[in-house]
Design a protein around this motif. Structure first.
Motif: not given
Length: 148
Positions: A137-140, A28-33
């Motif tokens: 859509r890709l979940g990033f 899992e990876l969530k990108m910052s602004d």
């Protein structure tokens, strides 16, 4: 003389480590602004001209917490970068593991949605919003992240 050549060649290749499979991120990876904005700049980099040649994106590195980014680009027909030193610097600065997010305009980070069999590809002609929508859509991008 030939024996020395072959022995030297053997030593060179036996000392080299192959990082090709381990450079790309997984999980899992969530990108910052800021990371999203940097990725958009990276994707659209071919609009810049360097020494009379159009620059091309080469490699995009990100920390697993999604905050630290760095990208390489080149103005050559063939690009070559060594991502390992950048990954080591990222890990030293952030204290978390880092990996390659994209190579050229293809995301190599495997998060279960973006897999080896179906890697997302981007175009420099895409609008900023189209890139954001695809990353979402890709979940990033986190669903609560609504900044433009």
């Amino acid at each position: 003389m030939i024996k020395i050549f072959w022995f030297s060649l053997f030593l060179i290749f036996s000392c080299l480590k192959s990082y090709a499979g381990s450079l790309s991120g997984k999980g899992e990876l969530k990108m910052s602004d800021r990371a999203v904005n940097e990725f958009i700049t990276y994707i659209k980099i071919n609009k810049k001209v360097v020494n009379g040649k159009r620059a091309k994106p080469d490699s995009f590195i990100i920390s697993k917490n999604g905050n630290w980014t760095f990208y390489w680009w080149c103005a050559h027909n063939e690009c070559w970068t060594n991502d390992k030193p950048t990954l080591e610097e990222c890990e030293r600065i952030t204290g978390v593991s880092c990996a390659r997010f994209a190579k050229r305009r293809t995301i190599f980070w495997d998060n279960g949605v973006n897999t080896k069999k179906k890697r997302a590809k981007f175009s420099s002609k895409m609008s900023d919003q189209e890139i954001r929508d695809e990353l979402k859509r890709l979940g990033f991008i986190d669903e609560t992240n609504t900044s433009k």
